[in-house]
Design a protein around this motif. Structure first.
Motif, mmCIF file in Angstrom:
data_model
loop_
_atom_site.group_PDB
_atom_site.id
_atom_site.type_symbol
_atom_site.label_atom_id
_atom_site.label_comp_id
_atom_site.label_asym_id
_atom_site.label_seq_id
_atom_site.Cartn_x
_atom_site.Cartn_y
_atom_site.Cartn_z
ATOM 1 N N ARG A 6 1.058 -1.552 0.165
ATOM 2 C CA ARG A 6 0.062 0.227 -0.105
ATOM 3 C C ARG A 6 0.806 1.475 -0.311
ATOM 4 O O ARG A 6 1.596 1.071 0.481
ATOM 5 N N ALA A 8 0.578 5.067 1.819
ATOM 6 C CA ALA A 8 -0.733 5.983 2.549
ATOM 7 C C ALA A 8 -0.347 7.319 2.849
ATOM 8 O O ALA A 8 0.251 7.798 3.536
ATOM 9 N N SER A 10 -0.620 11.025 3.277
ATOM 10 C CA SER A 10 -1.433 12.315 4.422
ATOM 11 C C SER A 10 -1.794 13.281 3.146
ATOM 12 O O SER A 10 -0.835 14.150 2.928
ATOM 13 N N GLU A 42 -4.647 9.001 4.454
ATOM 14 C CA GLU A 42 -3.779 9.039 6.336
ATOM 15 C C GLU A 42 -4.814 10.388 5.994
ATOM 16 O O GLU A 42 -3.822 10.920 6.863
ATOM 17 N N TYR A 196 -1.328 8.485 14.260
ATOM 18 C CA TYR A 196 -0.657 7.748 13.346
ATOM 19 C C TYR A 196 -0.635 6.371 13.689
ATOM 20 O O TYR A 196 -0.997 5.556 12.715
ATOM 21 N N VAL A 200 -2.139 3.474 12.049
ATOM 22 C CA VAL A 200 -1.970 2.708 10.810
ATOM 23 C C VAL A 200 -1.924 1.142 11.335
ATOM 24 O O VAL A 200 -1.894 -0.107 9.716
ATOM 25 N N ARG A 214 8.211 2.010 3.009
ATOM 26 C CA ARG A 214 7.708 2.921 3.706
ATOM 27 C C ARG A 214 9.379 3.306 4.259
ATOM 28 O O ARG A 214 10.555 2.835 3.539
#
Ligand code: GLU
Length: 285
Positions: A6, A8, A10, A42, A196, A200, A214
Motif C-alpha cells: 500500500r 498511505a 496524508s 491518512e 498515526y 496505521v 516506507r
C-alpha cells in the motif's frame, strides 16, 4: 495470502519525489509478486487534511502511471474502528490519559543527562508525569498514551522481517531501547480520536497488507507498530524500509519542500519517465 502493498499518504501537502519513490516501489513490488497495490488516505488530522490535496494525490499518482483498487480507504471514515482497538489496549491495562501540554513536558523532562536519549520517533520522549492516571480519568477529546514498559511486560520477544537489501533479515526489538529511546507514545491525539501509530496498525491489518514499503525514516515507528500488533493480536507484515530521496545538495526532502513537488515537475514539463529516471527506477514498458 495475496501479496499486498500500500501507499498511505496524508493529504496535508503536495506529494514530492520521496512519496513518488515509495508509491512506485510499493506498486512495483506488488506487480512482481502478482499482488495487489492499495492506496489509503491518512487523513485523521482533520485540522490539516484538505480535499484539494487528496485530489492532487490521485492526479499525481495516475500521472505516474499507477492504479489501485477501489474504494480507497480513508482514515477519517474509521474512527469507531480505532476506538475499538483502543478499548482492547485499555483492557490490557497499558494505556493512560495524559493532560500534559508541550510546556508541561518540557518542564518535566528537566536538564538533559548524558547518555539518556531525549528525543524519539515522536519528538520529546514523554517523561511519564501522567503515567499513573487511570483511564476512568480520560476526557472524550484528550490524549491517551501507551505505557511502553507495562506493554512490554505482556509480550514475548518481538521481531519482524525486513526485506530491503540494505537492512535485510530478521530484526529483533530491544525492550530497553523501546522504553528509553521511544517511550510512552501517543495512541490518541487531542481532538483526533486516534494517532498515526494506532490507525496505521489497525488499517494495515484490516487491509490485509502483507508488505509495508516506507522510508527508512520510519524504521523506529515500525518498532512501535510491531509492539501494537502484538498487543492487538494482529499479523505482522514484512517491512521494506527504502532509502530516503534527497535533493541535489543531499538534504532530505520535506513535505513542505514544494520545489520538489510532483505537481511542480509536471508543470515544468517533466514526463513520468523523467521522474523514474530521477529516482533511479526503470519505468514499466
Ligand atoms: N501517512 C504516513 C506518511 O505519509 C504513512 C507512512 C507509512 O505508514 O508508511 O508518512
Amino acid at each position: 495470502m495475496t501479496f499486498t502493498t500500500r501507499f498511505a499518504p496524508s493529504p496535508t501537502g503536495p506529494l514530492h519525489l520521496g512519496h513518488a519513490y515509495s508509491a512506485l516501489l510499493a506498486a512495483d513490488l506488488a506487480a512482481r509478486h502478482d499482488g495487489r497495490f492499495l492506496l489509503r488516505i491518512e487523513d485523521i488530522d482533520q485540522s490539516r487534511a484538505r480535499i484539494a490535496w487528496e485530489q492532487q494525490i490521485y492526479e499525481d499518482l495516475s500521472w505516474l502511471g499507477l492504479s489501485w483498487s477501489h474504494p480507497v480507504m480513508r482514515q477519517s471514515d474509521r474512527l469507531p474502528r480505532y476506538r475499538a482497538a483502543l478499548t482492547q489496549l485499555s483492557a490490557l491495562g497499558v494505556t493512560y490519559p495524559c493532560r500534559c501540554n508541550r510546556a508541561d513536558i518540557e518542564a518535566a523532562a528537566g536538564a538533559p543527562q548524558e547518555g539518556v536519549p531525549q528525543f524519539g520517533p515522536d519528538g520529546r520522549i514523554y517523561p511519564g508525569r501522567c503515567r499513573d492516571r487511570s483511564m476512568s480519568d480520560a476526557s472524550p477529546d484528550g490524549v491517551i498514551r501507551l505505557n511502553m514498559k507495562a506493554a512490554l511486560k505482556h509480550l514475548p520477544k518481538l521481531k519482524f522481517t525486513e526485506t530491503s537489501e540494505e537492512l535485510g533479515g530478521q530484526i529483533s526489538l530491544d525492550p530497553e531501547h523501546l522504553v528509553t529511546a521511544v517511550g510512552d507514545i501517543i495512541l490518541v491525539r487531542r481532538n483526533m480520536g486516534s494517532s498515526y501509530h494506532l490507525s496505521v496498525v489497525v488499517d494495515d491489518a484490516d487491509q490485509a497488507i502483507t508488505d509495508v514499503v516506507r522510508g527508512a525514516d520510519l524504521f523506529e515507528s515500525t518498532q512501535i507498530h510491531v509492539v501494537l500488533q502484538a498487543l492487538l493480536n494482529l499479523p505482522v507484515p514484512r517491512y521494506h524500509h527504502h532509502r530516503l530521496i534527497r535533493d541535489d545538495a543531499g538534504k532530505r526532502l520535506a513535505k513542505r519542500d514544494d520545489a520538489r513537488a510532483i505537481a511542480k515537475y509536471r508543470e515544468d514539463g517533466a514526463s513520468p519517465q523523467d521522474i523514474h529516471a530521477r529516482l533511479g527506477l526503470t519505468p514499466k514498458p
